[in-house]
Design a protein around this motif. Sequence first.
Motif: not given
Ligand SMILES: C[S@@+](CC[C@H](N)C(=O)[O-])C[C@H]1O[C@@H](n2cnc3c(N)ncnc32)[C@H](O)[C@@H]1O
Length: 555
Positions: A13-14, A16-18, A43, A76, A102-103
């Motif tokens: 689900r991509g 990665y935490f910022t 997200t 999310d 789902d966004f």
């Molecule tokens: C790169 S992380 C970022 C998390 C957080 N915002 C941060 O920066 O630490 C991406 C987030 O997108 C969520 N995600 C992935 N696909 C998504 C979708 N289609 N709709 C909503 N959230 C989604 C994942 O569950 C994950 O928590």
Amino acid sequence: MLPGDSTELRKARGAYFTPMAIAEHLAEWAIKDDPDASIMDPTCGDGVFLLAAHRRLSELGHISSGETIPNVYGVDLHGASLDEAGRLLAAEDYRANLIESDFFALPTPDVPESPVPLVDAVVGNPPFIRYQEHVGNSRRLSVEAALRQGVRLSGLASSWAASLAHSAGFLKPGGRLAMVLPAELLTVGYAEPVRAWLKSRFEKVNLVLFEKLQFEDALADVVLLLAEGEGGCESFSVWHVRDAEDLAQIKPYMHLNVTPPSQGKWTDLLVPASARAVYRDVLRDHFVSLSSFGSLELGAVTGANSFFVISEETRLHYSLSESQLERVSPPGTKHLRRPRFTSKDWQALRRSGERVWLFRPSQNDLSTSRAAYTDLGESLRVHLGYKCQLRSPWWRPPSAPVPDLFFTYMSHNYPRLIANQAKVGALNSMHGLKLHVELPSTVLEALPYLSLNSATMLGAEINGRSYGGGVLKMEPREAATLPLPSVDVLERAWTLVKPLRAAMDRDLALGKWTEVAKRIDQAVLIEGAGLPADDVARLLEAARSLRRRRMTRAE
Ligand SMILES: C[S@@+](CC[C@H](N)C(=O)[O-])C[C@H]1O[C@@H](n2cnc3c(N)ncnc32)[C@H](O)[C@@H]1O
């Protein structure tokens, strides 16, 4: 790691935490100084941006009235992450509207049932899911959502591209968007519609690039996008910082004019401004493009090198005479380690069993040797191959052009020019350069060495394409734009390095090309073009950093 979660699931689900410093910087910029700003993270994962936003709002004196949840929205698709976000906020006595969805299925506020209103700021770090995994309904919704914002994405787009476009649909007029995005936004082909849209959608666009990788668990290199207003812009501000700690130095964002090209990649934005200025000046005053030395041609495409390109042993076995063959540089470029390829080199390859002959009898060759070899081809079904079916007779491939120099167009380190002193033909594992007749004779010998200067190498990184595994590829059109020292700089530099040829050959054979490149920089850029050593160091560092970026890019 949350219970029930795993590295694989997070990757899928991509997630990665910022780092907090980046989230805070972006939230602060996006909220500006409005204590009542409304914010969305599309997200939000476990809520680092929401927390950063809340902290900023309270710093500005936001007063939350009783039970009302502030105008802060986090979306999310992963419920457990949202629960974690709730806990994180509650620990600091904050709350937000957390929406499990789902966004891409979340309608923009122009649709009456949207649970999120138009907001002043969108912040976040959208998921980076490559097209191979970004599939199914979510992908279909994402493509439609991006299209509604005017971005037509191809089947190769990773998920971040649609998240970015869809996010803009939640912004109030004049709102601010601040996001962490993969640096491939600037370079890859599928992001071209996103780049064009950024220029036409926002009034101001700031990009921040990092020298150091910011995410330990994700290989990908990131860029920060801080965009605001509406109606399009001509130029961007581009900032280069070492790491997140340096971000504090670049606020407030002043305008640093960088005009991205209207089409194509923005790779040269990856070059720090100081090096970019040096690069542009040196190109303007002392360099010319490869095409001004000659014309580039493709090597011969036989359709089946394994059949048409043969060794001495095969030649003798089928009693083929030299008149039925052409001398070629064998497939691949492994044997082209040195700056020139001589008749002696070709003979050595012939003796060692390399495939140095192109089978190319004349149209009306009725000999038994020709027939025996083409019978072999038919038994191997070579004649049914696509290229072979297009020509008659199938067994006569196009002639291999004999260029003055070979150009290796797929490389790990840098593209190379090799003088073709053996005067043999080129196959499609390389391009050929045919020099213009009026050029001084030194050019042929000097170009392979002098092209190892930092400005040319930086030009290769900027103009070439990078593929998975770190390979840099230059199609003839791109190779034609490779910057090379002009003839007068070249002649001046060549008198200095010519006596060092033997030593440089030895170093190159040992793979010590950075040693050679140092000498060449001294001769071409310092002595030849009159650049100060500091400027040369900037070019060298810029070329290195783009190469590093290319090599570490995950694909
Ligand atoms: C790169 S992380 C970022 C998390 C957080 N915002 C941060 O920066 O630490 C991406 C987030 O997108 C969520 N995600 C992935 N696909 C998504 C979708 N289609 N709709 C909503 N959230 C989604 C994942 O569950 C994950 O928590």
